[in-house]
Every structure is written in C-alpha cells, then in structure tokens.
Enzyme design. Sequence first.
Site, mmCIF file in Angstrom:
data_model
loop_
_atom_site.group_PDB
_atom_site.id
_atom_site.type_symbol
_atom_site.label_atom_id
_atom_site.label_comp_id
_atom_site.label_asym_id
_atom_site.label_seq_id
_atom_site.Cartn_x
_atom_site.Cartn_y
_atom_site.Cartn_z
ATOM 1 N N SER A 116 -5.848 32.062 21.339
ATOM 2 C CA SER A 116 -6.992 31.277 21.769
ATOM 3 C C SER A 116 -7.557 31.906 23.042
ATOM 4 O O SER A 116 -6.807 32.202 23.970
ATOM 5 C CB SER A 116 -6.535 29.842 22.038
ATOM 6 O OG SER A 116 -7.599 29.127 22.568
ATOM 7 N N GLY A 117 -8.854 32.138 23.029
ATOM 8 C CA GLY A 117 -9.496 32.716 24.207
ATOM 9 C C GLY A 117 -9.508 34.232 24.204
ATOM 10 O O GLY A 117 -10.006 34.853 25.133
ATOM 11 N N THR A 121 -14.207 34.225 18.325
ATOM 12 C CA THR A 121 -15.499 33.657 17.976
ATOM 13 C C THR A 121 -16.623 34.578 18.433
ATOM 14 O O THR A 121 -17.583 34.825 17.694
ATOM 15 C CB THR A 121 -15.644 32.264 18.606
ATOM 16 O OG1 THR A 121 -14.523 31.489 18.188
ATOM 17 C CG2 THR A 121 -16.920 31.590 18.163
ATOM 18 N N ASN A 166 -9.357 28.220 26.929
ATOM 19 C CA ASN A 166 -10.670 28.744 26.560
ATOM 20 C C ASN A 166 -11.700 27.639 26.749
ATOM 21 O O ASN A 166 -11.540 26.538 26.246
ATOM 22 C CB ASN A 166 -10.620 29.189 25.086
ATOM 23 C CG ASN A 166 -11.917 29.824 24.637
ATOM 24 O OD1 ASN A 166 -12.889 29.856 25.396
ATOM 25 N ND2 ASN A 166 -11.927 30.301 23.413
ATOM 26 N N SER A 169 -13.262 26.792 23.084
ATOM 27 C CA SER A 169 -12.226 27.050 22.084
ATOM 28 C C SER A 169 -12.612 26.423 20.742
ATOM 29 O O SER A 169 -13.036 25.268 20.672
ATOM 30 C CB SER A 169 -10.913 26.456 22.588
ATOM 31 O OG SER A 169 -9.897 26.729 21.663
ATOM 32 N N SER A 170 -12.455 27.223 19.716
ATOM 33 C CA SER A 170 -12.770 26.702 18.378
ATOM 34 C C SER A 170 -11.649 25.755 17.989
ATOM 35 O O SER A 170 -10.481 26.139 17.983
ATOM 36 C CB SER A 170 -12.832 27.846 17.375
ATOM 37 O OG SER A 170 -13.604 28.893 17.885
ATOM 38 N N GLY A 396 -6.927 30.557 17.203
ATOM 39 C CA GLY A 396 -5.857 31.509 17.485
ATOM 40 C C GLY A 396 -4.518 30.813 17.701
ATOM 41 O O GLY A 396 -4.429 29.592 17.893
ATOM 42 N N GLU A 398 -1.552 29.311 19.347
ATOM 43 C CA GLU A 398 -1.537 28.675 20.661
ATOM 44 C C GLU A 398 -0.198 27.996 20.978
ATOM 45 O O GLU A 398 0.450 27.426 20.109
ATOM 46 C CB GLU A 398 -2.708 27.717 20.861
ATOM 47 C CG GLU A 398 -2.946 26.735 19.763
ATOM 48 C CD GLU A 398 -4.289 26.041 19.940
ATOM 49 O OE1 GLU A 398 -4.372 24.850 19.597
ATOM 50 O OE2 GLU A 398 -5.274 26.668 20.419
HETATM 51 N N1 LIG Z 1 -17.002 40.535 24.096
HETATM 52 C C1 LIG Z 1 -17.065 39.595 25.061
HETATM 53 N N2 LIG Z 1 -17.893 39.787 26.091
HETATM 54 C C2 LIG Z 1 -17.998 38.897 27.038
HETATM 55 N N3 LIG Z 1 -17.294 37.779 27.070
HETATM 56 C C3 LIG Z 1 -16.417 37.529 26.091
HETATM 57 C C4 LIG Z 1 -16.287 38.427 25.024
HETATM 58 N N4 LIG Z 1 -15.384 37.941 24.154
HETATM 59 C C5 LIG Z 1 -14.993 36.780 24.681
HETATM 60 N N5 LIG Z 1 -15.615 36.522 25.830
HETATM 61 C C6 LIG Z 1 -15.437 35.376 26.684
HETATM 62 O O1 LIG Z 1 -14.215 34.756 26.339
HETATM 63 C C7 LIG Z 1 -14.447 33.436 25.936
HETATM 64 C C8 LIG Z 1 -13.540 33.072 24.816
HETATM 65 O O2 LIG Z 1 -13.899 33.727 23.671
HETATM 66 P P1 LIG Z 1 -13.814 33.058 22.231
HETATM 67 O O3 LIG Z 1 -14.335 31.701 22.256
HETATM 68 O O4 LIG Z 1 -14.402 33.984 21.323
HETATM 69 O O5 LIG Z 1 -12.260 32.999 22.029
HETATM 70 P P2 LIG Z 1 -11.522 32.647 20.690
HETATM 71 O O6 LIG Z 1 -10.640 33.772 20.389
HETATM 72 O O7 LIG Z 1 -12.494 32.259 19.692
HETATM 73 O O8 LIG Z 1 -10.637 31.448 21.121
HETATM 74 P P3 LIG Z 1 -10.232 30.203 20.249
HETATM 75 O O9 LIG Z 1 -9.160 30.635 19.392
HETATM 76 O O10 LIG Z 1 -9.835 29.261 21.272
HETATM 77 O O11 LIG Z 1 -11.446 29.811 19.556
HETATM 78 C C9 LIG Z 1 -15.886 33.356 25.555
HETATM 79 O O12 LIG Z 1 -16.381 32.074 25.814
HETATM 80 C C10 LIG Z 1 -16.530 34.380 26.479
HETATM 81 O O13 LIG Z 1 -16.821 33.808 27.724
HETATM 82 MG MG LIG Z 2 -12.996 30.662 18.761
#
Ligand SMILES: Nc1ncnc2c1ncn2[C@@H]1O[C@H](COP(=O)(O)OP(=O)(O)OP(=O)(O)O)[C@@H](O)[C@H]1O
Ligand SMILES: [Mg+2]
Length: 1085
Positions: A116-117, A121, A166, A169-170, A396, A398
């Site tokens: 997660s994070g 997404t 996050n 977070s999804s 992800g 967690e």
């Molecule tokens: N390529 C990127 N460039 C800039 N910021 C990023 C990038 N990827 C992720 N982030 C930052 O990290 C944060 C978390 O990313 P994201 O929501 O995609 O995580 P996740 O893997 O989907 O987590 P979860 O499993 O909780 O959904 C985003 O809100 C963003 O601020």
């Molecule tokens: Mg996500």
Amino acid sequence: PSPVDTNPSMEVKTSLLDNMIGVGDMVLLEPLNEDSFIMNLRNRFDHNEIYTYIGSVVISMNPYRSLPIYTPQKVEEYRNRNFYELSPHIYALADEAYRSLRDQDKDQCILITGESGAGKTEASKLVMSYVAAVCGKGQEVNKVKEQLLQSNPVLEAFGNAKTMRNDNSSRFGKYMDIEFDFKGDPLGGVISNYLLEKSRVCKQPRGERNFHIFYQLLSGASDDTLMKLKLDRDFSKYNYLSLDSANVNGLDDAASFRTVRNAMQIVGFMEAEVQSVLELVAAVLKLGNIEFKPESRVNGFDESRVKDKNDLKEMCELLGIEQSVLERAFSYRTVEAKMEKMSTTLNVAQAYYARDALAKNLYSRLFSWLVTRINESIKAQAKTRHKVMGVLDIYGFEIFEDNSFEQFIINYCNEKLQQIFIELTLREEQEEYIREDIEWTNIEYFNNAVICDLIENNQNGILAMLDEECLRPGTVTDDTFLDKLNTICAEHQHFESRLNKNSKFLTDHSLPHSCFRIQHYAGKVLYRVEGFVDKNNDLLYRDLSQAMYKATHSLMRQLFPEGNPAKVNLKRPPTAGFQFKASVGVLMKNLQTKNPNYIRCIKPNDKKVAHIFTDSLVCHQVRYLGLVENVRVRRAGYAFRQPYESCLERYKMLCKKTWPHWRGPARDGVEVLLTDCSVPTEEFAYGRSKIFIRNPRTLFTLEERRRACLEDLATLIQKIYRGWKSRTHFLLLKKSQVVVAAWYRRYAQQNKYQKIKSATLVMQSFIRGWKARNILRQLKYEKRCKEAVTTIAAYWHGTQVRREYRKFFRANAGKKIYDFTIQRIMQKYFLGLKTTTMSPMDNSWPAKPYGFLEGAHTQLRRIFHLWRCKKYRGQFTEEKKAVYEEKLEASEIFKDKKALYPSSVSQPFKGDYLEIQKNPKYQKLNSAMEEKVLLADLVNKINRANGKGSPRLFLLTKSNFVLADQKTGQVKASVPLPDLASVSVSTQSDGFFALKLKEGSASASKGDFLLSSEHLIEIITKLHRIGTTAADRDQINIDISDEFLVQFKQDKVCVKFIQGGPKNGNSAACKRKNNRLLEVSVPSP
Ligand SMILES: Nc1ncnc2c1ncn2[C@@H]1O[C@H](COP(=O)(O)OP(=O)(O)OP(=O)(O)O)[C@@H](O)[C@H]1O
Ligand SMILES: [Mg+2]
C-alpha cells in the site's frame, strides 16, 4: 542491414545504456546480490531514476513527488520505440504491451503489485493515460478514452481513503479490461471491483479517514445541495467521520468534489442519478448519527430506542422511507424458522450493529452499483471481436497494528498475485526450459503456493474453516473459529498461534491469545480473529433490507432487491470469504490467458515523503517480491521465446528462402531464417516447439529489420496501388481524350467544312460571274459582228452599186483611155519583134520602145534566144551531133591557144579522108585493121636528120593508132593508145605535132613520133577523145607550147618554133639546126 550483432557498437540509435545511472536493467548488474541490487536501486532513486528493469519487468520506486517525466514529449519519445531503446520508463512497458496487443493480436494484462502506498494506482493511471495518448484518434474514440480515464476519479472518490500508509489508498481491488479493435483504437472497457473495505464506513483506525467522498461532499457541495441533502458542512457533526485527520495535507476535497462531479458527467451519469448517489451518501452519514438508548422492558431485557429522532427523520425524508418502519427495524428483528415468523427485540448493541451493517451494506452496494453504472457507459458498443488489455490495480499487501478480516482478504489476494507472478515468471519459465529440452540449471526460489493453500484449500483452508464455522449450528464465535484453526492448521509451517498445539509459540508473547499469525510471502501478519465470523457472514437483518426496499427512493430499492417480500429467500447468502475467493479465482484464470506485463512497485520509505530511501524497508520488499531470484532466472535463461510458427510468421520477410512462404516444418524455417540473418548461434536455442532467444537485443535487431522490411513491403504495396491508380486514371484520361478528340474533330471538321463551303460559294460565284461575263462578251461581240456585217454589206452593196453605175460616170473615162493606150503600145511592141531571125548566131534585138518595158524587154530577149537555140538543136541528127561535139572539144582544146584553130572551124571533120573502105588501094590495110577505122589521113613523118617529111598513112581506131606506108599500105607502127603519154603542138598556125610515148612501154623503143598534118586540129581532137576513153584514164595531155622535147631513139631533140618570113610559100619549114635542135619557122599571118 548489418548482421545481428550483440556487441555494444551495433546500430541502435539510443539505448537504455545511454547516460545510465547504475544499471538500468538489473540483468546487467554485476555482482548480483541483494546489497548490490539495493545499492543500484538507491543510486538510481537518488538520481530521480525511479524505474529500473529486470528484463521486461519494471520496478517502480514511489518518488512521492511529481517528476517531470510524464509530459506529452515523453509520450512521443517512448512511442513506437523498442523496450530497451530508451532509459527505463513505465511508458516503455505500456508501449510494448500496447504494440504487442495491436500488432501481434495478443491480449495483454498489466499486473501492478506492491505494498500500500507503493504507487500502484498511480502506475495504473500512467499506463492508461499513455495508451490513451498513443492509440487512435477521432471523435468517437476520444469520447471512449475520456470516459475510461474519467472513471478513475469517480471510483477513487468512493473507494479510496487516507490510511496510515497512503493518503489515497485504494480500499477496493480493481481490474479494468480495456477493449480495442483490430486497429488498436479503444472500444470501451469493463471494470471489475473486488471487496470494498466497507468496515471503514463505520470505523476508521486512528489517523485514517473514511472514504474521500464524504469529505468531498461536505467541503465541495454548494450550500443549496447540502440543504437539499439536509447536511451540515461541519465534519464533526457526523459520527462516521473521524475527526483527527479530516483535513489531509495536499488534498483539496472541495476541488476534488468538483472533479468527481465533472467526471461523473463525462462518464454519463444523469443529473438525477448523481443526485440519488449523493442522497445515499448523505443517508449513510445520517445513519451514522442515529443513536440508541436502552429501554427496559417488562421481560427484563433491554430494548433499544432511537435516541434523537431528528436524524432518523431526515434520513427517512431523504430516502422516502416511512420513519416508523425504519424505527421498528432498529428495535425488532424477525427470525424465520421452519415457516414460523418470530419477532425478537434488539438490544442497544444489536441496534448499533444493525445500524452499522446497514450503513456498510448500503455504501458497498452503492459502490458496486457505481461500478455497474460506469460499465454500462463504457462498455464496448460493437459486438465484434476485440483485443483486451487488462490493468490490475489491487490493494497492496498491508500489515497494520491491528489486522482484521479485511487485511486477511487483501493479503490473500496479494498472495495469489505473487503466486501468479511466480507461476508465470519463475516456475513456468524454468519448467518451460525443461519441457522444451533446453539446457537449464535449476534456480531456487520461494514458492508461496503453500501459503495460498493454507488460506484457500477447500477442505482445511482458513477460509473454508471460517465458512464452516459461520454455517455451523449452535453458538459460533470468533474464538471457536480460532480453536478450529488451531487444531486444523497447527502443523502448517506458515501458521502460527499461541494456543497452537505446536509448543514453539507457547512462549511467544508477541502473539496474543486471540490472534493467529500467518507467514505471508511478504512477511508475518498477525490477525485478530475478532469480527472474522461477523464480517464473513456479512449479515444484514431482513427487516432492514425490507425497510430499505420500501423506500420510495428508486436507487435505494434497486440496492436492496432481497428486501422485496415477494422474493423471500431463506437460503443464506454466500459468505464474503467465499465470494471473494471465487472472484479471485476467476480473476486468476483470466490473467493466465493473457500476456502478463509486470510493474513491481516499491515504496522507499514509510513517511510518504520524497528523497528518503530506507534500505531496510526496500530490502524487505525486494526480498519478498523475489526480485533477486527474478534476476537470476532471467540471467540464466532466455529473454524471449516464441513458437516456431509465430516466429517464422513474424520474421519470414527477412530471408528470401522463407518469404513469402516456407513449405517445410516451421522449425527448419526458423533455422534457415536465423542462419540467413547471421544471428550468432549462442544467441538462440531450439526448443521442442519454441525458439529461445537469449538477448533482447537480438530480438530488437530482428524487430528493427522487420520494421524496415515492412516499410519496403508497404512501399511495394503502395507502388502497385499507385501504379494501378495511375493506370486507371490514365485509361480514363485516354478514354476521355478520345471523346474530347472526337468532339473536337467533329467541331474542327464542321468549321473546315463551313469554310470550304463558303469558299466554294465565293469561287462558284466568281466562276459564274466570269462565265456570265464571257457569255456577255461573246454576245456583245456577236452583236458587233452582226452590226459590222450589216455595215460591210451596206458598204459592199454600195460599192457594187457604185461599180455598176461607175461606167455611167464621165469621171471614169481617163482610166479607160489609159488602159486602151497601153494595150495599143504593147500590141505595137509585140508586132515589132516579128522582124528578128531564127538564127542562134543572130544577136540583133530591137531597141526598147518605152522605159517602163525594160524588164520585160530583156527577159523576152533571153527567153526568145533560148527558145530559138532549142529549135536549132532540134534539127540535128546523131552523126551531126557527134561532129559538133568533136568541134566543141576542139574548141575547148585549142581556142585562143593555137593560131591554127580559127581556120579549122569552118572545115567539117570528115574523118576518113582516104576513103579507106572504098579505095581498093587500101584494101589490104583495111582488112589488117581489126577495128573500125575512125580516122584515116595522110601525114608527114619528120625525119630527125634533115627535118624533111616523109608521107605516111595515119589510122586511128578505138584502141590504137597505126602508121602505114603510103604506097604499100604496109603498117609501119601500131601503138596502143594507152602507151601514148602526151601530145605536143605549137601555138602557131603550123600543122606539126609530136606523139610522146610512155617511157618504158613496148612502143617507146622506136621513139616518139614528130608528125605534121593538114588536119592537125581534127587528128588531135579525135586522139584526145578516143585516147581518153581507150586508155581509161583522165586525159591525154596536150601541151601547147613553142618549144618541146622529142625522144628520137636515144636522143632527145628540142623542137623550136619561130615566126619567120615566108620562104617557101605559106607552109612552114623545118630545118635541122644541130643534133639537138630542130627549128620550125612558121610564116607570120
Ligand atoms: N510516479 C509517481 N510520481 C509521483 N508521485 C507518486 C507516484 N507514484 C505514487 N506517488 C505518490 O504516492 C502516493 C501513493 O500512490 P498510490 O495511491 O498509487 O499507491 P497504491 O500502491 O495504489 O497504494 P494502495 O495499495 O494503498 O492503493 C500517491 O498518492 C502519490 O502521491
Ligand atoms: Mg491504490
């Protein structure tokens, strides 16, 4: 193209090796171990290189700040480029996936995993936006793209929340299939959602928030909307909203709300639908505010009552539910057993439970409805075959302090994803080498299949246990469930529990009694069993669902179809765990049919901040993701494989032998092809059914050459097409040209004809004019002639008349008299001429009487003379004629040359003076003569000695002359005339003549004859005449001179004539002067 070459100097325009920080592809890492791996990641992360490859797998580090690497320019840069051509980027993976979907007709899936994070997404959105940017354009296509992209904000608003790990977070799993047509244009999509973490609706862990939409609605909606929804902007008014982290740094809920509303509109939500959705959201908030108080009942049990009915009332008003119905549903519960309905009261706790269950159900059903509704909008219209690109963004792995059923489910899902990754990359790869009979040394890796089995096994898996407990009659609690686990899973290596029979954990104080721990692939997670049974059951009292169904709010009724009394179903609904397992199973099957592309997200730190790289955290992720093993397998193996058939199909144009068709087995074809392309042998291996290519570069070189080849082929097609087009065009032109020419010719001929016609007319008119003028001239001429004739005739008649009448005029008498006078004169003249004689010798002629007669006078004289001569000649006989001819000849010879001649003229030439025939004296001589004697005379032969003459008879015949004796008639000499050379005479009147003989002739021996005769003229003339004919020569020369030589025997004697006095009469006398001279004196006349 240059032969395939793997050395770095080969012709690749750019490469991931250019300006590389660390190594872009971990496969190139040297030495390969965990430390160097992490060092490399760190190194790159510090230089803002957040993407790194392991072969075709992309490792993505979350930068926690926006980097300038997602610009449209970047999109263009990565578009249609080979994977290894540029520095690592998520776009390269997206491009690769999109192109192999479009060009090779392979369905793709993009598997994004990570904690997660870690940025899953974000990564999924980047992939989608890249594909949207590079795929087809057009109004319809753009609309589809826009809808697909705009589904994200809507789902994120309802399904994402701020967690400790996050801020966005999804809280649900999402798998989206994007569908493309054969050209690669998007047609639509299908979204599947997995288990929303609905417990969050009622309760959030410390420092976390409820789903974004609640905050967004309260911050962003207009006052008007809020009033309609009977809501207050103040978060603290709502029990369900946690207050300590209501405002998140960097999140503008109000702005997000506008984005969401806009996105909903784009996706296709009607205004009324949006309103309904917001009403339900508001209802959830209201629901949270409903509180209960106990009310003691007579039976001693507490019965719950709604504390403050205001919220309840407002909520009922919002949804169109009768307040009493809902109120009752919170206080009573109907239990149906064996066709009997029993109503039991609910205590306060139960009432709260029911309320929360309703809220959670309401919200999660609303969420599912949203997904369905979005799918309706974005689903592909055409039923045609399409290609699919799936993007999986699932929550992800967690580990919370307090992990419950949701975490268990989420981690199970991640376990499955790891499984599929292992399946497809590690195990599958190795097994394939063995299957394909490729030399291979096995590489050890951790296979998490045992953990999956621990959870999902149908007999003794944890989920199966849970279901069993939930369905079991009798009292079921979370503890009984844990007991069961403890007995059944005790032996499992990855299961840990305090109450386990396994003595190992008896003293493990980190493991509380009410918990069990699972050693996930990504680490140990301690799960608290509290709530497992309930959550798995996911019970919602039927009274509540029926109450909801009774609402006038149509969306509400849709969400609770089981509340319909007509469809009472006594069967228990499937448990949450069961449903999830099933849907994960379907998902896994689905993913396995597609070509996987991996993005492995790693979070660099726990603090959600940029620039911090926590080695231990990264190391942990690298380890459980099995990335180092991944590199090992990758390095040992072959980067690329393909069945022979498809390999041959794809690259057959690179070799003449395989293009366009290869007749033999595909494997042989590939062998021929690769040999022809001079790919080094160590670069590939032949499996049973596939070709293995070791180095991606080799593949890309092949690709590059193929692309070049395709361009040529396209050119060829273009060429043929253009040729065809030009030919058709040309034929058309030709055809039209013929038509145009025909028309033009017709027009030109018409013109020409018109010209000729008018010219003809002009000419005709000229000719007609000319002819008419001619005729006119003719007629005029004839007319003039007639006039002339008349005139002439008139004159002529005049003349005639005048002539006829002239004689009657005196004026004409003069002429008459003149004519008469002339006639008289002429008469007199002609009569005067009568006096002239007929003698030709008479020269007299009267004198002319008048001058005018002179011409006629002389002419008449000449004519008359000629006439009288003619008359005279007419009297002559033949003999007389001969005589005269002789006389004429004599005149020609002698006239004016010899003085003797005039005296001879009057003497007739008698010829035979001797009368030789009659005279008997010469009888004998006559008979001696053979021919007729033409002349016979007496001559004197002069003697040389004294000059005295002796008489001789001279006879001349036709052929000779003869000298004979006078007395005897004896022939003294007979000389043939041809022997006579010439005759000489004098000019004087003497009768001497010499006959000279030709020298050397027979007669010449006696010498020449000097003779004298009375008839010299006649003798010489006859000699000349006859001698000429007898000798058949021109003439006998007659020399007339007074001195000549005579040959006497031997001597030549000169005879000289002189004029002397007459001594002895009139005759000439010859005297010998000397031996050589004879002198003849001739008397002068
Ligand atoms: N390529 C990127 N460039 C800039 N910021 C990023 C990038 N990827 C992720 N982030 C930052 O990290 C944060 C978390 O990313 P994201 O929501 O995609 O995580 P996740 O893997 O989907 O987590 P979860 O499993 O909780 O959904 C985003 O809100 C963003 O601020
Ligand atoms: Mg996500």
